[in-house]
Design an enzyme around this catalytic site. Structure first.
Site, PDB file in Angstrom:
ATOM      1  CG  HIS A 223      40.181  41.439  38.299  1.00  0.00           C
ATOM      2  ND1 HIS A 223      40.427  41.436  36.959  1.00  0.00           N
ATOM      3  CD2 HIS A 223      40.901  40.420  38.807  1.00  0.00           C
ATOM      4  CE1 HIS A 223      41.246  40.453  36.658  1.00  0.00           C
ATOM      5  NE2 HIS A 223      41.566  39.810  37.773  1.00  0.00           N
TER       6      HIS A 223
HETATM    7  C1  UD1 Z   1      41.043  35.626  40.943  1.00  0.00           C
HETATM    8  C2  UD1 Z   1      42.376  35.144  40.419  1.00  0.00           C
HETATM    9  C3  UD1 Z   1      42.786  36.004  39.231  1.00  0.00           C
HETATM   10  C4  UD1 Z   1      41.703  36.082  38.181  1.00  0.00           C
HETATM   11  C5  UD1 Z   1      40.411  36.563  38.849  1.00  0.00           C
HETATM   12  C6  UD1 Z   1      39.250  36.656  37.885  1.00  0.00           C
HETATM   13  C7  UD1 Z   1      44.028  34.193  42.025  1.00  0.00           C
HETATM   14  C8  UD1 Z   1      45.294  34.459  42.714  1.00  0.00           C
HETATM   15  N1  UD1 Z   1      43.433  35.254  41.398  1.00  0.00           N
HETATM   16  O1  UD1 Z   1      41.222  36.935  41.475  1.00  0.00           O
HETATM   17  O2  UD1 Z   1      43.950  35.444  38.646  1.00  0.00           O
HETATM   18  O3  UD1 Z   1      42.088  36.991  37.157  1.00  0.00           O
HETATM   19  O4  UD1 Z   1      40.088  35.633  39.906  1.00  0.00           O
HETATM   20  O5  UD1 Z   1      38.102  37.066  38.536  1.00  0.00           O
HETATM   21  O6  UD1 Z   1      43.553  33.067  42.061  1.00  0.00           O
HETATM   22  N2  UD1 Z   1      34.371  37.597  45.623  1.00  0.00           N
HETATM   23  C9  UD1 Z   1      33.013  37.561  45.615  1.00  0.00           C
HETATM   24  N3  UD1 Z   1      32.396  36.498  45.016  1.00  0.00           N
HETATM   25  C10 UD1 Z   1      33.096  35.494  44.451  1.00  0.00           C
HETATM   26  C11 UD1 Z   1      34.499  35.536  44.483  1.00  0.00           C
HETATM   27  C12 UD1 Z   1      35.112  36.593  45.053  1.00  0.00           C
HETATM   28  O7  UD1 Z   1      32.333  38.436  46.113  1.00  0.00           O
HETATM   29  O8  UD1 Z   1      32.469  34.556  43.911  1.00  0.00           O
HETATM   30  C13 UD1 Z   1      35.025  38.763  46.246  1.00  0.00           C
HETATM   31  C14 UD1 Z   1      35.544  38.472  47.624  1.00  0.00           C
HETATM   32  O9  UD1 Z   1      35.327  39.577  48.425  1.00  0.00           O
HETATM   33  C15 UD1 Z   1      37.045  38.317  47.422  1.00  0.00           C
HETATM   34  C16 UD1 Z   1      37.298  39.201  46.193  1.00  0.00           C
HETATM   35  O10 UD1 Z   1      36.097  39.168  45.436  1.00  0.00           O
HETATM   36  O11 UD1 Z   1      37.795  38.697  48.512  1.00  0.00           O
HETATM   37  C17 UD1 Z   1      38.458  38.707  45.356  1.00  0.00           C
HETATM   38  O12 UD1 Z   1      38.251  37.327  44.998  1.00  0.00           O
HETATM   39  P1  UD1 Z   1      39.467  36.290  44.882  1.00  0.00           P
HETATM   40  O13 UD1 Z   1      38.932  34.992  44.428  1.00  0.00           O
HETATM   41  O14 UD1 Z   1      40.266  36.313  46.112  1.00  0.00           O
HETATM   42  O15 UD1 Z   1      40.415  36.894  43.767  1.00  0.00           O
HETATM   43  P2  UD1 Z   1      40.113  37.629  42.406  1.00  0.00           P
HETATM   44  O16 UD1 Z   1      40.513  39.053  42.585  1.00  0.00           O
HETATM   45  O17 UD1 Z   1      38.744  37.353  41.886  1.00  0.00           O
END
Ligand code: UD1
Length: 388
Positions: A223
């Protein structure tokens, strides 16, 4: 004494569950100073598979506040968390804000608390990848620099903090709280049925045989933006995973970010159509633990899975060039190898790990009692006038 603890994203939940349980147990036993607890979820992760389901599974009480920050750029997530978190401090008036790990919520809430004159304790302090390209590294360093109490997992984390000039009096080695959760959930994970996990969570559109357990399988999670957001890198990784899958089938729980990129880069259908790939939704904590227990090899860019693989003894290839958890590495007696995203390096290490036996390793104080030590330490520090 009042504590607010903060969670924002999935990897926080396994760290906060034992902490809350330890507070509840302490309350039952009666403490000299009663502890009042309040849980704040920033709402960074909001999908039920990444949030609510894991809350339920790990017995975490519903948050007292959900800041509903949601997805967005780093600036947006950090800024919005700070704005919303600050609003509830005058009402709640905590003595301590407890933050865990290295996500955006960790840094955002520790800055707000410290500026409001509230003491901050950081669980999992002192981990360093020394890679400033990682947003998590910035979150770790900022949080540690301003925390009053730094609760560490191992001596390497202590050394990092001392090297940065943090006074030794503020550093307390307590062990790894994630292992409290691992120990607590292991028996339930063992009872799960492998086929049922896969058939309940598959997102494949095609019927695929799930009868590959005797042959063994590789379990993959990806991820990190550095692996999944660049078309060329992700394409190379997928070609490599296909090569690996010819040797051993792959079970791949797909993070929402990764699923979106695979679709955007036109890579999704080839995986979904491959007999040797089982694509699933993000799995429950226990289901993922079960996969980790059964897999021949784990290929991951997650932090927590490196540590869980260490305890379970699963040979682990970390698809990064560095790790903030060096205690898991082969050179420190662990089961983990850093292989970056270089296909040849991953392939040769993959072949090597196939011949390796499981070698469970338990570092000092990773004994399932870290949360109790943390509660004791916070109570002790609360009484002390020595912390800044
Ligand atoms: C975050 C953490 C990372 C952790 C990871 C575990 C930070 C900087 N990063 O990264 O350290 O290892 O979580 O998962 O805080 N999205 C969804 N549903 C959700 C959440 C996210 O669809 O419930 C999608 C969204 O399009 C979003 C993308 O996933 O843009 C990334 O989510 P985000 O929370 O920004 O960061 P992670 O890559 O999950």
């Amino acid at each position: 004494m009042k504590i607010i603890s903060i969670v924002g994203a999935r990897p926080n939940f396994m760290k906060i569950a034992p902490f809350i349980r330890a507070i509840q147990q302490r309350a039952k036993g009666g403490t000299a100073i009663p502890i009042e607890h309040c849980l704040v979820h920033t709402g960074q992760h909001y999908d039920s598979s990444l949030s609510d389901d894991i809350f339920q599974e790990l017995g975490i009480p519903a948050p007292d506040y959900n800041l509903e920050v949601g997805s967005g750029s780093h600036g947006y997530q950090v800024g919005q968390t700070m704005i919303e978190f600050e609003k509830l401090l005058p009402k709640e008036k905590p003595d301590w804000v407890v933050v865990v790990g290295d996500v955006n919520a960790t840094a955002a809430c520790s800055i707000v608390a410290r500026k409001a004159g509230i003491k901050v304790a950081h669980i999992e302090a002192g981990l360093r990848s020394f890679d400033w390209e990682m947003p998590e590294e910035i979150n770790r360093v900022v949080t540690d620099r301003i925390s009053n109490l730094l609760l560490t997992t191992d001596s390497m984390a202590d050394a990092n903090l001392l090297h940065e000039g943090i006074p030794a009096t503020q550093i307390q080695r307590v062990g790894n709280i994630m292992i409290d959760t691992l120990q607590n959930e292991c028996a339930a994970a063992r009872r799960l049925n492998f086929h049922e996990i896969l058939s309940a969570s598959t997102i494949d559109t095609k019927e695929k045989s799930l009868d590959f357990l005797p042959e063994g399988f590789t379990f993959v999670t990806l991820h990190r933006p550095s692996n999944v957001d660049i078309r060329e890198t992700l394409t190379q990784l997928i070609v490599l995973l296909q090569r690996i899958s010819e040797k051993l089938p792959i079970v791949f729980p797909v993070h929402p970010r990764t699923q979106a990129r695979l679709k955007e880069f036109g890579l999704w259908h080839q995986l979904a159509n491959s007999e040797r790939f089982i694509l699933t939704q993000p799995l429950s904590y226990r289901a993922l633990l079960k996969l980790n227990m059964l897999a021949k090899v784990a290929l991951t860019d997650s932090g927590g899975i490196q540590e869980e693989a260490l305890i379970l003894g699963t040979p682990c290839l970390t698809l990064r060039w560095n790790t903030e958890r060096p205690i898991t590495l082969i050179e420190h007696g662990g089961t983990n190898r850093l292989v970056g995203n270089n296909p040849e390096k991953i392939w040769s290490n993959f072949l090597h790990t196939l011949t390796e036996p499981r070698r469970p390793t338990i570092p000092d104080l990773w004994d399932g009692h870290t949360a109790e030590r943390i509660v004791t330490t916070i109570l002790r520090f609360n009484d002390s006038h020595n912390i800044p």
